[in-house]
Design a protein around this motif. Sequence first.
Motif, PDB file in Angstrom:
ATOM      1  N   LYS A   2      -8.951  -6.772  -8.681  1.00 28.07           N
ATOM      2  CA  LYS A   2      -9.891  -6.054  -7.814  1.00 28.07           C
ATOM      3  C   LYS A   2     -10.803  -7.008  -7.041  1.00 28.07           C
ATOM      4  N   ARG A   6     -11.189  -7.738  -2.987  1.00 28.22           N
ATOM      5  CA  ARG A   6     -12.451  -7.748  -2.234  1.00 28.22           C
ATOM      6  C   ARG A   6     -12.624  -9.070  -1.487  1.00 28.22           C
ATOM      7  N   LEU A   9     -10.363  -9.222   1.528  1.00 27.60           N
ATOM      8  CA  LEU A   9     -10.886  -8.435   2.647  1.00 27.60           C
ATOM      9  C   LEU A   9     -12.028  -9.169   3.339  1.00 27.60           C
ATOM     10  N   GLU A  10     -12.924  -9.776   2.540  1.00 26.75           N
ATOM     11  CA  GLU A  10     -14.060 -10.493   3.140  1.00 26.75           C
ATOM     12  C   GLU A  10     -13.584 -11.614   4.057  1.00 26.75           C
ATOM     13  N   ILE A  13     -12.455 -10.112   7.232  1.00 25.30           N
ATOM     14  CA  ILE A  13     -13.604  -9.624   8.008  1.00 25.30           C
ATOM     15  C   ILE A  13     -14.304 -10.775   8.718  1.00 25.30           C
ATOM     16  N   ILE A  28      -4.944  -0.041   5.448  1.00 24.77           N
ATOM     17  CA  ILE A  28      -5.559   0.370   4.176  1.00 24.77           C
ATOM     18  C   ILE A  28      -5.575   1.906   4.084  1.00 24.77           C
ATOM     19  N   GLN A  32      -3.926   4.377   1.268  1.00 24.05           N
ATOM     20  CA  GLN A  32      -4.690   5.503   0.733  1.00 24.05           C
ATOM     21  C   GLN A  32      -3.895   6.817   0.816  1.00 24.05           C
ATOM     22  N   ILE A  35      -1.755   6.786  -2.129  1.00 28.75           N
ATOM     23  CA  ILE A  35      -2.538   7.038  -3.341  1.00 28.75           C
ATOM     24  C   ILE A  35      -2.869   8.533  -3.456  1.00 28.75           C
TER      25      ILE A  35
ATOM     26  N   ARG B   6     -14.982  -2.044   3.991  1.00 30.52           N
ATOM     27  CA  ARG B   6     -15.331  -2.323   2.592  1.00 30.52           C
ATOM     28  C   ARG B   6     -15.317  -1.029   1.772  1.00 30.52           C
ATOM     29  N   LEU B   8     -13.648   1.700   2.463  1.00 29.17           N
ATOM     30  CA  LEU B   8     -12.261   2.144   2.372  1.00 29.17           C
ATOM     31  C   LEU B   8     -11.551   1.429   1.219  1.00 29.17           C
ATOM     32  N   LEU B   9     -11.779   0.126   1.141  1.00 31.23           N
ATOM     33  CA  LEU B   9     -11.152  -0.645   0.070  1.00 31.23           C
ATOM     34  C   LEU B   9     -11.646  -0.188  -1.292  1.00 31.23           C
ATOM     35  N   GLU B  10     -12.960   0.028  -1.407  1.00 31.23           N
ATOM     36  CA  GLU B  10     -13.523   0.459  -2.700  1.00 31.23           C
ATOM     37  C   GLU B  10     -12.902   1.775  -3.172  1.00 31.23           C
ATOM     38  N   THR B  11     -12.711   2.702  -2.226  1.00 30.82           N
ATOM     39  CA  THR B  11     -12.107   3.987  -2.576  1.00 30.82           C
ATOM     40  C   THR B  11     -10.695   3.775  -3.124  1.00 30.82           C
ATOM     41  N   CYS B  12      -9.955   2.892  -2.462  1.00 33.33           N
ATOM     42  CA  CYS B  12      -8.592   2.596  -2.935  1.00 33.33           C
ATOM     43  C   CYS B  12      -8.632   1.965  -4.322  1.00 33.33           C
ATOM     44  N   ILE B  13      -9.551   1.005  -4.512  1.00 37.11           N
ATOM     45  CA  ILE B  13      -9.648   0.307  -5.793  1.00 37.11           C
ATOM     46  C   ILE B  13      -9.964   1.295  -6.923  1.00 37.11           C
TER      47      ILE B  13
END
Lengths: 160, 160, 160, 160
Positions: A2, A6, A9-10, A13, A28, A32, A35, B6, B8-13
């Motif tokens: 995880k 992150r 992604l950073e 970005i 992404i 989703q 998912i 960020r 969006l990624l958190e939701t996936c994680i």
Amino acid sequence: MKDELRQLLETCIETGSKEDLEALSFMIEGVQRKINRKNSTYIDGLLHMEKKLDNHSCEITIPLNSAIHNNLNIVHGGITATVLDTAMGTLANYLLPEGYGAVTNQLNIHYTAPGIGDQLRCRAEIVHQGTKTFVISGEAYRSDGKKVAYASGTFFIIKK
Amino acid sequence: MKDELRQLLETCIETGSKEDLEALSFMIEGVQRKINRKNSTYIDGLLHMEKKLDNHSCEITIPLNSAIHNNLNIVHGGITATVLDTAMGTLANYLLPEGYGAVTNQLNIHYTAPGIGDQLRCRAEIVHQGTKTFVISGEAYRSDGKKVAYASGTFFIIKK
Amino acid sequence: MKDELRQLLETCIETGSKEDLEALSFMIEGVQRKINRKNSTYIDGLLHMEKKLDNHSCEITIPLNSAIHNNLNIVHGGITATVLDTAMGTLANYLLPEGYGAVTNQLNIHYTAPGIGDQLRCRAEIVHQGTKTFVISGEAYRSDGKKVAYASGTFFIIKK
Amino acid sequence: MKDELRQLLETCIETGSKEDLEALSFMIEGVQRKINRKNSTYIDGLLHMEKKLDNHSCEITIPLNSAIHNNLNIVHGGITATVLDTAMGTLANYLLPEGYGAVTNQLNIHYTAPGIGDQLRCRAEIVHQGTKTFVISGEAYRSDGKKVAYASGTFFIIKK
């Protein structure tokens, strides 16, 4: 995993352009969709496929953007092929009884216009349904109604 | 945009499985390849394409994983088509003088074995080079050496 | 029947041009090749096919003349297709054990140059040999060595 | 030439079977169709083609008999290809202005059932008409209505 995600992604970005971040967002969101079971595979999700299906046809629509472009800034022919093949295979599988599946044996595509505009709509129809194979045709259209591609394919019926 | 990414990624994680996060990681790395100019398009990056090119052939290798599978858990035929088309088109473009490009007009693929294993290697070769068109063949192989697909295509030569 | 044949020929002789009589001669010689078992079918005879066959390839050569031309005075693409398909099918059948046969399921042909000159040489080679299908490629050449056509086909293996 | 033709026919009559003489009769009648301008080429005549043509489709019907069979005693796939290609090309040429012609660039055929029965009916329709190419589809049917083959082709528009 995880934290690595992150961190990954950073880095994107920090170094990516606006277009890069839009492509990233599109992808992404695509995962989703998988998912959330809106789509059944990552590829279907990635391409944001919307399917309509009945006994005679399968229609799949995808949004177009630079994430799926080729070097000439039009939809990559392989993406058009992917959506056409998915529509054709989905239709074949829909028509088969429980326990059977259809796999692409041969795929033939004529490209007739550049894939530009907002979305791509692919429609598959049965040409021939036999005991061992299907022959299925497919057509791809742009938002302005122009035909982008014409396909035909042989699908083998297999026991799953 | 950045905060949305960020989030969006958190939701996936939060909601995704281990397999989902691996697919996500694979795809974000793919965009990173485009940002870092390791690949020239998002699709090439997304598929983690590695290219070898000379006057006679173009070879592209991609790693395989569930992110590019179909419902049967083998490589989606459209992905094989995408890599074959890219190898064939890259070879055609490489052979053309400055200011000219090649676009796929017709693509024909025979699928000969399920795309399983670690990677897929696609190799394109010139069949015919004319003044208006190329005909190019392509073959796709699995890690174990088995031929997965055989393709041929017509490419139109255009002024860019 | 015999007198009708003689009468039919006389009518042609009376009304036909020199070119017509040459075409007629070519075709009657073709049927004679079948009668004499030089060729195994009327079509093979009609086209005056000469075959060479080994475990790896089948090569068929035919003479060219106006009897097999299209409206543009070049070999009809369907004739090129016929010779290619015959070479490919002959090779597949040659490689199968007694009691099995191969039938064309899908045929794909790229035409790359006009079929002119004295003769056409078609060569078939195995791309893939499976338990249910063959994929076979074929190339057609003119007397001056130029490639006229490039083909690939799927052949189904059937019990006779 | 004329006496040679007569002698050639006599040799066939002496040595040929009833089936051989029927094939011979079919072929000489075919040349006669060309002489009488019922058909415009020897191949069209040889296959006894009957054409129907309008702005949307071209339909060609041929009688079936052992003269055009393959080793399995069904219509040779190359003959089906020839009739399909002719129907498709005839339609393309019909739609072009004076001074222009259409030549087959790529032909793709799926065979879906054995070609048996009394006759074969092939129907071509326009899929795409561009400034440089046509894409045309074709279907072949037996007397009992079963679909024998499904084709698509790219035709190049050339200045004659």
